[in-house]
Design a protein around this motif. Sequence first.
Motif, PDB file in Angstrom:
ATOM      1  N   LYS A  93       0.854  -1.192   0.000  1.00 51.14           N
ATOM      2  CA  LYS A  93       0.000   0.000   0.000  1.00 51.14           C
ATOM      3  C   LYS A  93       0.886   1.237   0.000  1.00 51.14           C
ATOM      4  O   LYS A  93       0.531   2.271  -0.550  1.00 51.14           O
ATOM      5  N   SER A  94       2.039   1.097   0.639  1.00 50.11           N
ATOM      6  CA  SER A  94       2.992   2.193   0.728  1.00 50.11           C
ATOM      7  C   SER A  94       4.388   1.628   0.421  1.00 50.11           C
ATOM      8  O   SER A  94       4.956   0.931   1.262  1.00 50.11           O
ATOM      9  N   PRO A  95       4.938   1.873  -0.781  1.00 50.74           N
ATOM     10  CA  PRO A  95       6.268   1.338  -1.100  1.00 50.74           C
ATOM     11  C   PRO A  95       7.294   1.742  -0.032  1.00 50.74           C
ATOM     12  O   PRO A  95       7.209   2.826   0.545  1.00 50.74           O
ATOM     13  N   VAL A  96       8.248   0.853   0.210  1.00 53.94           N
ATOM     14  CA  VAL A  96       9.259   1.096   1.243  1.00 53.94           C
ATOM     15  C   VAL A  96      10.571   1.448   0.551  1.00 53.94           C
ATOM     16  O   VAL A  96      11.185   0.604  -0.106  1.00 53.94           O
ATOM     17  N   SER A  97      10.983   2.692   0.704  1.00 59.80           N
ATOM     18  CA  SER A  97      12.169   3.185   0.009  1.00 59.80           C
ATOM     19  C   SER A  97      13.455   2.696   0.673  1.00 59.80           C
ATOM     20  O   SER A  97      13.490   2.397   1.872  1.00 59.80           O
ATOM     21  N   LEU A  98      14.498   2.656  -0.125  1.00 63.27           N
ATOM     22  CA  LEU A  98      15.823   2.312   0.373  1.00 63.27           C
ATOM     23  C   LEU A  98      16.224   3.299   1.468  1.00 63.27           C
ATOM     24  O   LEU A  98      16.814   2.911   2.476  1.00 63.27           O
ATOM     25  N   GLU A  99      15.873   4.543   1.284  1.00 60.14           N
ATOM     26  CA  GLU A  99      16.172   5.580   2.275  1.00 60.14           C
ATOM     27  C   GLU A  99      15.542   5.238   3.629  1.00 60.14           C
ATOM     28  O   GLU A  99      16.194   5.333   4.670  1.00 60.14           O
ATOM     29  N   MET A 134       6.057  -1.672   7.456  1.00 62.20           N
ATOM     30  CA  MET A 134       6.384  -0.379   6.843  1.00 62.20           C
ATOM     31  C   MET A 134       5.607  -0.178   5.547  1.00 62.20           C
ATOM     32  O   MET A 134       5.229   0.945   5.205  1.00 62.20           O
ATOM     33  N   GLY A 135       5.367  -1.275   4.805  1.00 63.49           N
ATOM     34  CA  GLY A 135       4.638  -1.210   3.547  1.00 63.49           C
ATOM     35  C   GLY A 135       3.133  -1.250   3.709  1.00 63.49           C
ATOM     36  O   GLY A 135       2.390  -1.268   2.743  1.00 63.49           O
TER      37      GLY A 135
END
Length: 137
Positions: A93-99, A134-135
């Motif tokens: 639902k919410s992509p998890v960035s490398l950052e 987190m996602g």
Amino acid sequence: MRYWLLKSEPNVWSIDQQLKFGKKGADWDGVRNYQAANNLKKMKKNDLCFFYHSNEGKEIVGIVSVIKEAFVDKTDVKKRFVAVQVRFEKKFKSPVSLEKIKKTKQISHLPLIRQSRLSVMPIDFKSWKIICKMGKI
């Protein structure tokens, strides 16, 4: 069951292209790094994999499952490398960035950070759960 991360450049193979292949899945091929290929060989049917968009986005965007274990990669003319077949399971639902991953202390040990060029890597269960949360799945 084991957990993995698979990287693909979205302009080469994206989560949306994977989704279009439905239940029959698609070959995860073209891996030419020996360490990554050895990880493909360790995958078992029903293992789960994060789908990571590299270069553009640099984020985990979804989950695929292994539906066929390692076989000779049809794109390798010398028949030295393997592929696996994977099926789309879900999008984050919410992509998890490398950052975000780098900023999260509990998962700062992941190969995604330490070996940024590796395209197929294992993920421990604790990190898997943290990233899923987190996602928002």
